[in-house]
Design a protein around this motif. Structure first.
Motif, PDB file in Angstrom:
ATOM      1  N   GLY A  53       0.793  -1.219   0.000  1.00 15.89           N
ATOM      2  CA  GLY A  53       0.000   0.000   0.000  1.00 15.89           C
ATOM      3  C   GLY A  53       0.823   1.266   0.000  1.00 15.89           C
ATOM      4  O   GLY A  53       0.365   2.310   0.493  1.00 15.89           O
ATOM      5  N   LEU A  54       2.019   1.209  -0.584  1.00 11.79           N
ATOM      6  CA  LEU A  54       2.925   2.360  -0.540  1.00 11.79           C
ATOM      7  C   LEU A  54       2.385   3.474  -1.434  1.00 11.79           C
ATOM      8  O   LEU A  54       2.143   3.288  -2.628  1.00 11.79           O
ATOM      9  CB  LEU A  54       4.320   1.932  -0.990  1.00 11.79           C
ATOM     10  N   SER A  55       2.221   4.646  -0.838  1.00 11.22           N
ATOM     11  CA  SER A  55       1.721   5.808  -1.575  1.00 11.22           C
ATOM     12  C   SER A  55       2.605   7.013  -1.311  1.00 11.22           C
ATOM     13  O   SER A  55       3.168   7.174  -0.224  1.00 11.22           O
ATOM     14  CB  SER A  55       0.283   6.135  -1.152  1.00 11.22           C
ATOM     15  N   LYS A  56       2.712   7.852  -2.339  1.00 10.13           N
ATOM     16  CA  LYS A  56       3.517   9.068  -2.236  1.00 10.13           C
ATOM     17  C   LYS A  56       2.827  10.180  -3.009  1.00 10.13           C
ATOM     18  O   LYS A  56       2.431  10.000  -4.169  1.00 10.13           O
ATOM     19  CB  LYS A  56       4.918   8.830  -2.818  1.00 10.13           C
ATOM     20  N   THR A  57       2.666  11.330  -2.368  1.00 13.05           N
ATOM     21  CA  THR A  57       2.021  12.487  -2.974  1.00 13.05           C
ATOM     22  C   THR A  57       2.915  13.703  -2.801  1.00 13.05           C
ATOM     23  O   THR A  57       3.506  13.903  -1.731  1.00 13.05           O
ATOM     24  CB  THR A  57       0.655  12.755  -2.319  1.00 13.05           C
ATOM     25  N   TYR A  58       3.028  14.500  -3.840  1.00  7.90           N
ATOM     26  CA  TYR A  58       3.748  15.764  -3.759  1.00  7.90           C
ATOM     27  C   TYR A  58       2.747  16.909  -3.722  1.00  7.90           C
ATOM     28  O   TYR A  58       1.767  16.918  -4.478  1.00  7.90           O
ATOM     29  CB  TYR A  58       4.697  15.944  -4.944  1.00  7.90           C
ATOM     30  N   ALA A  59       2.991  17.864  -2.852  1.00  8.80           N
ATOM     31  CA  ALA A  59       2.106  19.024  -2.725  1.00  8.80           C
ATOM     32  C   ALA A  59       2.909  20.299  -2.876  1.00  8.80           C
ATOM     33  O   ALA A  59       3.979  20.446  -2.265  1.00  8.80           O
ATOM     34  CB  ALA A  59       1.400  19.005  -1.378  1.00  8.80           C
ATOM     35  N   GLN A  60       2.432  21.200  -3.720  1.00  9.90           N
ATOM     36  CA  GLN A  60       3.052  22.502  -3.890  1.00  9.90           C
ATOM     37  C   GLN A  60       1.947  23.547  -3.888  1.00  9.90           C
ATOM     38  O   GLN A  60       1.114  23.585  -4.805  1.00  9.90           O
ATOM     39  CB  GLN A  60       3.854  22.575  -5.187  1.00  9.90           C
ATOM     40  N   ASN A  61       1.957  24.357  -2.833  1.00  6.91           N
ATOM     41  CA  ASN A  61       0.874  25.314  -2.615  1.00  6.91           C
ATOM     42  C   ASN A  61      -0.448  24.560  -2.564  1.00  6.91           C
ATOM     43  O   ASN A  61      -0.617  23.669  -1.745  1.00  6.91           O
ATOM     44  CB  ASN A  61       0.890  26.387  -3.700  1.00  6.91           C
ATOM     45  N   THR A  62      -1.364  24.851  -3.465  1.00  3.48           N
ATOM     46  CA  THR A  62      -2.667  24.159  -3.456  1.00  3.48           C
ATOM     47  C   THR A  62      -2.691  22.984  -4.429  1.00  3.48           C
ATOM     48  O   THR A  62      -3.711  22.292  -4.530  1.00  3.48           O
ATOM     49  CB  THR A  62      -3.793  25.137  -3.817  1.00  3.48           C
ATOM     50  N   LEU A  63      -1.578  22.759  -5.142  1.00  2.00           N
ATOM     51  CA  LEU A  63      -1.538  21.669  -6.119  1.00  2.00           C
ATOM     52  C   LEU A  63      -1.053  20.392  -5.452  1.00  2.00           C
ATOM     53  O   LEU A  63       0.047  20.337  -4.920  1.00  2.00           O
ATOM     54  CB  LEU A  63      -0.603  22.038  -7.275  1.00  2.00           C
ATOM     55  N   VAL A  64      -1.881  19.368  -5.467  1.00  2.00           N
ATOM     56  CA  VAL A  64      -1.550  18.071  -4.886  1.00  2.00           C
ATOM     57  C   VAL A  64      -1.458  17.041  -6.013  1.00  2.00           C
ATOM     58  O   VAL A  64      -2.412  16.871  -6.781  1.00  2.00           O
ATOM     59  CB  VAL A  64      -2.602  17.630  -3.846  1.00  2.00           C
ATOM     60  N   THR A  65      -0.299  16.366  -6.092  1.00  2.00           N
ATOM     61  CA  THR A  65      -0.071  15.415  -7.181  1.00  2.00           C
ATOM     62  C   THR A  65       0.248  14.034  -6.627  1.00  2.00           C
ATOM     63  O   THR A  65       1.338  13.810  -6.086  1.00  2.00           O
ATOM     64  CB  THR A  65       1.097  15.879  -8.073  1.00  2.00           C
ATOM     65  N   PRO A  66      -0.695  13.088  -6.729  1.00  2.00           N
ATOM     66  CA  PRO A  66      -0.375  11.706  -6.330  1.00  2.00           C
ATOM     67  C   PRO A  66       0.607  11.095  -7.335  1.00  2.00           C
ATOM     68  O   PRO A  66       0.382  11.153  -8.537  1.00  2.00           O
ATOM     69  CB  PRO A  66      -1.738  10.997  -6.398  1.00  2.00           C
TER      70      PRO A  66
END
Length: 229
Positions: free
Chosen positions: A8-21
């Motif tokens: 179940g490994l998950s990684k998300t990048y967030a920059q300001n209001t932009l969230v990128t799975p």
């Protein structure tokens, strides 16, 4: 013997209001001695997966067990110690230290680990294995791209890691040189019984591996065991 596993490994990048799975619930197991290729189109998450498995980046969700360690319970210092003692890394851009000679670049991991014994002898043997015995006093800017990658490979393997991570190791090389590097990697990894995980977009490079995992949009879409050459 399982050397690395995640569920179940998950990684998300967030920059300001932009969230990128980037990784979406990856689950896999890698056994000792396996040579695994991770393939996928640009942006699929393959390099991020390698960085997470190599403890270079934290995961957001899921479980990651590496070399018997439940990584969620480890501090940054403990993760760094595992990387230093048990992992080797080879990247597309070589990352050699320009002010050091070939010998000094390869010797560096032994100094960092405070290894005792015949360090100079180990470096000479390693350089012989990658075909650079006569280049030990050269600096990186005096070497071809293929020679620089051989130095990076020697540096990654000098500490006899349990796991070798390779991120597009032939990406900056021409086809012929890339084949030579892959042959060198394959021979060294298999002779030492090292587990290897290689990210690549090149099917010819993946064909050196016993197992090919294909990723798309952050999820595993195919996991194939295959015969090697």
């Amino acid at each position: 013997m399982t050397i690395l596993s995640c569920s179940g490994l998950s990684k998300t990048y967030a920059q300001n209001t932009l969230v990128t799975p980037v990784l979406r619930g990856i689950s896999l197991t890698v056994d000792a001695g396996e040579f695994v290729a991770v393939m996928g189109p640009s942006g699929s998450g393959k390099s991020t997966l390698l960085h997470c498995l190599g403890l270079l980046e934290p995961i957001d969700e899921g479980e990651l067990i590496c070399l018997g360690h439940q990584t969620a319970a480890l501090s940054d210092r403990e993760k760094a110690a595992i990387r230093r003692q048990s992992m080797g890394f080879v990247f597309q851009s070589f990352y050699l230290i320009p002010g050091l000679t070939v010998r000094e670049n390869v010797l560096l991991p032994l100094l960092i680990r405070r290894c005792s014994g015949d360090r100079d002898g180990r470096v000479r043997q390693m350089l012989e294995q990658v075909g650079l015995a006569r280049r030990e006093q050269y600096r990186p800017n005096q070497l071809s791209g293929g020679e620089q990658q051989r130095v990076a490979l020697a540096r990654a393997l000098i500490g006899q890691p349990a796991i070798l991570f390779l991120d597009e190791p032939t990406g900056n090389l021409d086809t012929k040189t890339g084949r030579e590097i892959l042959k060198c990697v394959f021979e060294l990894v298999n002779s030492a019984g090292i587990t290897a995980i290689m990210v690549t977009h090149d099917q010819a490079a993946a064909n050196w591996c016993r197992r090919i995992i294909r990723i798309r949009d952050g999820s595993i879409e195919q996991d194939d065991q295959r015969r090697t050459r």
